[in-house]
Design a protein around this motif. Structure first.
Motif, PDB file in Angstrom:
ATOM      1  N   ARG A  67       0.856  -1.182   0.000  1.00 51.58           N
ATOM      2  CA  ARG A  67       0.000   0.000   0.000  1.00 51.58           C
ATOM      3  C   ARG A  67       0.893   1.234   0.000  1.00 51.58           C
ATOM      4  N   GLN A  68       0.317   2.357  -0.394  1.00 45.08           N
ATOM      5  CA  GLN A  68       1.089   3.585  -0.430  1.00 45.08           C
ATOM      6  C   GLN A  68       0.966   4.328   0.900  1.00 45.08           C
ATOM      7  N   PHE A  69       2.079   4.912   1.324  1.00 47.78           N
ATOM      8  CA  PHE A  69       2.096   5.746   2.517  1.00 47.78           C
ATOM      9  C   PHE A  69       1.148   6.919   2.319  1.00 47.78           C
ATOM     10  N   ALA A  70       0.459   7.309   3.395  1.00 49.00           N
ATOM     11  CA  ALA A  70      -0.482   8.429   3.343  1.00 49.00           C
ATOM     12  C   ALA A  70      -0.260   9.349   4.536  1.00 49.00           C
ATOM     13  N   ALA A  71      -0.625  10.595   4.396  1.00 51.12           N
ATOM     14  CA  ALA A  71      -0.490  11.562   5.489  1.00 51.12           C
ATOM     15  C   ALA A  71      -1.231  11.082   6.737  1.00 51.12           C
ATOM     16  N   SER A  72      -2.323  10.355   6.564  1.00 58.00           N
ATOM     17  CA  SER A  72      -3.090   9.847   7.708  1.00 58.00           C
ATOM     18  C   SER A  72      -2.288   8.858   8.546  1.00 58.00           C
ATOM     19  N   ASP A  73      -1.203   8.306   7.996  1.00 55.42           N
ATOM     20  CA  ASP A  73      -0.358   7.385   8.771  1.00 55.42           C
ATOM     21  C   ASP A  73       0.279   8.092   9.970  1.00 55.42           C
ATOM     22  N   PHE A  74       0.423   9.409   9.904  1.00 53.33           N
ATOM     23  CA  PHE A  74       0.958  10.144  11.052  1.00 53.33           C
ATOM     24  C   PHE A  74      -0.001  10.075  12.242  1.00 53.33           C
ATOM     25  N   ASP A  75      -1.300   9.932  11.958  1.00 52.55           N
ATOM     26  CA  ASP A  75      -2.299   9.786  13.025  1.00 52.55           C
ATOM     27  C   ASP A  75      -2.374   8.347  13.533  1.00 52.55           C
ATOM     28  N   ASP A  76      -2.100   7.413  12.649  1.00 49.29           N
ATOM     29  CA  ASP A  76      -2.341   6.001  12.951  1.00 49.29           C
ATOM     30  C   ASP A  76      -1.175   5.275  13.598  1.00 49.29           C
ATOM     31  N   PHE A  77       0.026   5.879  13.591  1.00 52.13           N
ATOM     32  CA  PHE A  77       1.213   5.196  14.108  1.00 52.13           C
ATOM     33  C   PHE A  77       1.963   6.075  15.100  1.00 52.13           C
ATOM     34  N   ASP A  78       2.633   5.412  16.049  1.00 57.59           N
ATOM     35  CA  ASP A  78       3.430   6.097  17.067  1.00 57.59           C
ATOM     36  C   ASP A  78       4.859   6.324  16.599  1.00 57.59           C
ATOM     37  N   LEU A  79       5.304   5.536  15.629  1.00 60.82           N
ATOM     38  CA  LEU A  79       6.667   5.616  15.110  1.00 60.82           C
ATOM     39  C   LEU A  79       6.645   5.168  13.659  1.00 60.82           C
ATOM     40  N   ILE A  80       7.319   5.926  12.814  1.00 58.50           N
ATOM     41  CA  ILE A  80       7.440   5.580  11.399  1.00 58.50           C
ATOM     42  C   ILE A  80       8.917   5.353  11.113  1.00 58.50           C
ATOM     43  N   ILE A  81       9.221   4.202  10.509  1.00 57.41           N
ATOM     44  CA  ILE A  81      10.598   3.788  10.244  1.00 57.41           C
ATOM     45  C   ILE A  81      10.830   3.774   8.733  1.00 57.41           C
ATOM     46  N   ALA A  82      11.796   4.567   8.273  1.00 52.05           N
ATOM     47  CA  ALA A  82      12.145   4.628   6.851  1.00 52.05           C
ATOM     48  C   ALA A  82      13.375   3.769   6.580  1.00 52.05           C
ATOM     49  N   LYS A 100       3.758  15.409  15.370  1.00 50.92           N
ATOM     50  CA  LYS A 100       5.069  15.162  15.984  1.00 50.92           C
ATOM     51  C   LYS A 100       5.496  13.699  15.898  1.00 50.92           C
ATOM     52  N   THR A 101       4.751  12.873  15.194  1.00 51.75           N
ATOM     53  CA  THR A 101       5.111  11.457  15.087  1.00 51.75           C
ATOM     54  C   THR A 101       6.546  11.339  14.608  1.00 51.75           C
ATOM     55  N   PRO A 102       7.415  10.662  15.386  1.00 51.24           N
ATOM     56  CA  PRO A 102       8.809  10.541  14.967  1.00 51.24           C
ATOM     57  C   PRO A 102       8.974   9.674  13.718  1.00 51.24           C
ATOM     58  N   VAL A 103       9.879  10.093  12.857  1.00 51.67           N
ATOM     59  CA  VAL A 103      10.273   9.336  11.670  1.00 51.67           C
ATOM     60  C   VAL A 103      11.768   9.085  11.802  1.00 51.67           C
ATOM     61  N   LYS A 104      12.155   7.829  11.816  1.00 50.81           N
ATOM     62  CA  LYS A 104      13.560   7.447  12.017  1.00 50.81           C
ATOM     63  C   LYS A 104      14.009   6.540  10.881  1.00 50.81           C
ATOM     64  N   LEU A 105      15.312   6.495  10.670  1.00 55.00           N
ATOM     65  CA  LEU A 105      15.891   5.506   9.755  1.00 55.00           C
ATOM     66  C   LEU A 105      16.014   4.180  10.499  1.00 55.00           C
ATOM     67  N   PHE A 106      15.723   3.085   9.837  1.00 52.63           N
ATOM     68  CA  PHE A 106      15.809   1.780  10.478  1.00 52.63           C
ATOM     69  C   PHE A 106      17.230   1.478  10.919  1.00 52.63           C
ATOM     70  N   THR A 107      18.201   1.943  10.143  1.00 49.28           N
ATOM     71  CA  THR A 107      19.605   1.685  10.503  1.00 49.28           C
ATOM     72  C   THR A 107      20.040   2.452  11.749  1.00 49.28           C
ATOM     73  N   ASP A 108      19.246   3.429  12.199  1.00 46.84           N
ATOM     74  CA  ASP A 108      19.542   4.098  13.476  1.00 46.84           C
ATOM     75  C   ASP A 108      19.544   3.090  14.625  1.00 46.84           C
ATOM     76  N   TYR A 109      18.837   1.993  14.431  1.00 46.94           N
ATOM     77  CA  TYR A 109      18.719   0.955  15.465  1.00 46.94           C
ATOM     78  C   TYR A 109      19.770  -0.140  15.308  1.00 46.94           C
ATOM     79  N   ALA A 110      20.653   0.034  14.341  1.00 50.67           N
ATOM     80  CA  ALA A 110      21.752  -0.921  14.129  1.00 50.67           C
ATOM     81  C   ALA A 110      23.040  -0.152  13.854  1.00 50.67           C
TER      82      ALA A 110
END
Length: 145
Positions: A67-82, A100-110
């Protein structure tokens, strides 16, 4: 505590569904989903070679659909990982004012991986290394929750 996580890549057929599947298996108590910044593959299952590689690790991706990412995903999720900087920029471009939903790179966790993005195996054809990095980042993400 983060309870809803969205994993995002370009087409939502390789990296983000693999991350969703790996993280669901690792943390079944956390609600996960995945999306792509592009709509090319909407409604399609994950790319077959990625499904096969994940299956060898006992991760079943067969029920997932792009599915395609949508602006409403900022309401539906606590964390978005790119999965990479380009995905992160595309996600932030759709951020509604005041969200203010945080958007992080997945590699930030590795950080020990030395990688600044998750390479796209659709192009590299290296599904195993991609999954290795996804598993490493998933473990790091789990520790932060």
């Amino acid at each position: 505590m983060t309870k809803r996580i969205l994993f995002v890549c370009l087409g939502n057929i390789c990296r983000s569904p693999a991350a969703e599947g790996v993280f669901r298996a690792l943390c079944p108590e956390v609600a996960c989903d995945s999306a792509g910044t592009a709509s090319w593959h909407s409604g399609k299952p994950p790319y077959e070679p990625m499904q096969e590689a994940a299956h060898r690790r006992n991760v079943d991706l067969s029920a997932l659909r792009a599915r395609q990412f949508a602006a409403s995903d900022f309401d539906d999720f606590d964390l978005i990982i790119a999965m990479d900087d380009s995905n992160l920029e595309d996600i932030d471009a759709l951020r509604p004012k005041g969200h203010k939903t945080p958007v992080k790179l997945f590699t930030d966790y590795a950080p020990q991986s030395g990688m600044d993005h998750v390479p796209d195996p659709y192009y590299t054809r290296d599904f195993e290394s991609c999954l290795d990095l996804i598993e490493e980042a998933a473990q790091g993400l789990k520790i932060t929750l």
